[in-house]
Design an enzyme around this catalytic site. Structure first.
Site, PDB file in Angstrom:
ATOM      1  N   HIS A   1      35.889  35.090  50.275  1.00 62.54           N
ATOM      2  CA  HIS A   1      35.885  34.781  48.840  1.00 62.54           C
ATOM      3  C   HIS A   1      35.823  36.074  48.025  1.00 62.54           C
ATOM      4  O   HIS A   1      36.308  36.124  46.894  1.00 62.54           O
ATOM      5  CB  HIS A   1      34.676  33.921  48.464  1.00 62.54           C
ATOM      6  CG  HIS A   1      34.690  32.551  49.054  1.00 62.54           C
ATOM      7  ND1 HIS A   1      34.253  32.285  50.324  1.00 62.54           N
ATOM      8  CD2 HIS A   1      35.101  31.369  48.532  1.00 62.54           C
ATOM      9  CE1 HIS A   1      34.377  30.988  50.567  1.00 62.54           C
ATOM     10  NE2 HIS A   1      34.880  30.407  49.500  1.00 62.54           N
TER      11      HIS A   1
ATOM     12  N   ASP B   1      43.209  27.835  52.731  1.00 64.19           N
ATOM     13  CA  ASP B   1      41.953  27.952  52.004  1.00 64.19           C
ATOM     14  C   ASP B   1      42.333  28.308  50.562  1.00 64.19           C
ATOM     15  O   ASP B   1      43.498  28.585  50.264  1.00 64.19           O
ATOM     16  CB  ASP B   1      41.071  29.030  52.641  1.00 64.19           C
ATOM     17  CG  ASP B   1      39.581  28.781  52.415  1.00 64.19           C
ATOM     18  OD1 ASP B   1      39.248  28.015  51.487  1.00 64.19           O
ATOM     19  OD2 ASP B   1      38.764  29.341  53.159  1.00 64.19           O
TER      20      ASP B   1
END
Length: 588
Positions: free
Chosen positions: A236, A308
């Site tokens: 992330h 993702d």
């Protein structure tokens, strides 16, 4: 005598031959019906896909987020503009049970009003650390807690119940289970989201979770392929690099994925990680070598591949100029996942639409057969939507299953089977209490609780539920500020504390060192991947989760009179620095 025996043998042969042939014939008819159903699904999906415009095709490959708990004007504008194939929901979108039902129903109505195929509506409902839906769902502990039980039956029940309850709320796409093996205790992002540190535990309990979830009504997604467990970087926030060869991955990371795929898993989420020994140029999400050569060809996976979130810094900060939406579809993905809306969605749609119009997704193979990669991606998603039964009264095609009785019968039978199974599990409160208690582990050695006597034990815990439980077991509770005076009382030999962080533990460690003749027990909630100093008179009980059930389970195990087994994980060494909590702090 021989003639009687001969006649008897012949009669038995005819009898078993009859039943055997009847069984084989019945099996043949069942397979015939299944094949007929699958053929219809395949052909119908292609019929729907081929009728789409270029803009609709591109939109189907994109899944987006929305800003609120209702289908507000922003959401409606986004749906009209992007024409997405699905919507991902986060905690901010998910309120009370009634609100969630209203939201999911209105999302499907918005799809219908815009002439779109029904949405795959998704969320990350891993349990424990990542727990989006709070109301209308059974609160199981997180993956690592379930994994510590080592029981496949618990994994399957948690997967089934979670999936069933999400389905009853109008969701149909479950971003779980995590199949990453957390063999690196410094991992900041997978951590307790993993089912364990060893390949066998993950391959058994996590794979069982997927099997149960698939039966529950939602489409579960195994993630993050080909493995996110052995990294110290949160994708992330940065770009992880794992210097392992394919042979290395085959010995560890790929084992649970392979087993789950062989068991029937139908959806995989890719990892934003670079494996330079396999593909030096691109992370798995953008790598044809990984998504097509390894996942599709070597592991023979024929289901849906979803990325993702593409806004994660591993992609957005490193491959923005490479048109990541285009690259991932070319690599073999079917769905581009976005966790935002607005400009990001417009950008991805524009790059995909431009590439499609330029013919970048079309090619002719060595046999002269024409292929359209983007259309194939859409068809695979539409086929799964048809199979899941989400073309209901709120969809653009409410009567579509009237076209094939076999698929209609399949959906009716499947619904009855899962309803019956859920009703049976409800009689036992879905085994939530048993699973929570079965997950509690001790460190640095097994903890014997037979010597914990209420009249000699005092609690300094802060958690309300835990304090309440211990009080019900006649264990007195005091505020930590009164520790010095309580510790002087000879009648108390055992001190109980709770913790959720390393600083709290270090305070308790210092107290234990100052009182070497007293027994100290720390009931720790959340991640165990912190420094847990070993002191002769200090023991830890670990729950790996911060749910109410986990806190109550800690109290129940402490007062059970049973020995609590040692934790089976690769934990931090004494010299290691505690990893950050990454993008998933304990409060989520």
């Amino acid at each position: 005598m021989n003639q009687v025996l001969l006649r008897t043998s012949f009669s038995l042969f005819l009898l078993f031959g009859f039943f055997g042939s009847s069984y084989c014939f019945g099996f043949y008819l069942t397979e015939l019906a299944a094949n007929e159903r699958k053929q219809w699904l395949e052909e119908k999906a292609w019929s729907i896909t081929n009728a789409m415009t270029d803009e609709e095709l591109v939109g189907q490959t994109i899944h987006i987020a929305i800003p609120s708990r209702t289908v507000d004007q922003t959401a409606l504008d986004e749906i009209k503009q992007t024409k997405p194939g699905g919507i991902i929901l986060f905690g901010k979108n998910l309120g009370k049970k009634g609100e969630i039902l209203s939201l999911t129903e209105n999302l499907q109505l918005a799809a219908k009003d815009n002439g779109l195929q029904p949405f795959l509506i998704s969320t990350d409902q891993e349990g424990g650390r990542v727990f989006r839906v709070q109301d209308g769902i059974t609160h199981y502990p997180g993956a690592m807690a379930v994994g510590q039980t080592g029981k496949k039956e618990w994994g399957e029940i948690v997967g089934f119940v979670t999936s069933y309850e999400l389905k009853s709320l109008g969701l149909n796409f479950l971003f779980a289970p995590v199949l990453d093996i957390n063999n690196n205790p410094l991992n900041p992002v997978i951590n307790t989201r993993s089912f364990g540190s060893d390949v066998n535990r993950v391959s058994e309990v996590a794979v069982a979770y997927e099997k149960g979830a698939r039966a529950g009504g939602c489409l579960p997604v195994i993630k993050h392929f080909p493995g996110h467990g052995d990294t110290t970087v949160d994708s992330h926030l940065g770009l992880p690099i794992i210097n392992k060869s394919l042979q290395d991955l085959e010995r560890l990371e790929l084992v649970p994925f392979k087993q789950s795929i062989q068991g029937g898993a139908e959806a995989v989420m890719s990892a934003h990680i670079v494996y330079p020994k396999i593909d030096p140029n691109f992370p798995a999400t953008l790598s044809k070598t990984i998504l097509t050569d390894i996942l599709r060809n070597s592991l023979q996976f024929d289901g849906i591949i979803i990325t993702d979130a593409m806004e994660m810094h591993a992609i957005s900060k490193n491959y923005e100029k490479d048109r990541p939406g285009v690259l991932t579809i070319l690599a073999g993905a079917n769905i581009v996942l976005l966790t935002s809306w607005g400009e990001t969605a417009k950008k991805f749609k524009a790059q995909l639409l431009d590439a499609y119009k330029q013919g970048e997704f079309r090619f002719v193979d060595n046999d002269g057969k024409q292929h359209d990669i983007l259309k194939q991606a859409v068809q695979k998603q539409i086929r799964k939507k048809l199979e899941l039964g989400i073309y209901d009264k709120h969809s653009i095609s409410p009567n579509i299953y009237e076209e094939n009785q076999k698929q209609k019968d399949f959906l009716v039978t499947w619904e009855k089977e899962r309803n019956d199974r859920y009703t049976k599990l409800a009689q036992y409160q879905f085994f939530a209490k048993e699973i929570n208690e079965d997950s509690i582990r001790a460190y640095p050695k097994p903890v014997v609780t037979t010597t914990i006597l209420p009249e000699q034990t005092v609690s300094f815990v802060k958690n309300g539920k835990l304090k309440e439980y211990l009080k019900s077991k006649k264990i007195q509770s005091f505020p930590i500020k009164s520790f010095a005076s309580v510790a002087k009382q000879k009648s108390y030999s055992t001190f109980v504390f709770d913790s959720t962080s390393e600083p709290e533990i270090l305070i308790i460690v210092n107290l234990a060192k100052k009182h070497p003749n007293k027994r100290f027990l720390v009931l720790h909630g959340g991640t165990p991947f912190i420094q847990l100093p070993t002191v002769r008179n200090l023991e830890y009980l670990l729950s790996f989760s911060l749910t109410t059930g986990s806190w109550e389970a800690l109290g129940a195990k402490l007062t059970s009179g049973n020995e609590i087994p040692k934790v089976d994980l690769i934990l931090l060494s004494k010299e290691a620095k505690t990893p950050s909590k990454g993008a998933f702090p304990e409060s989520l």
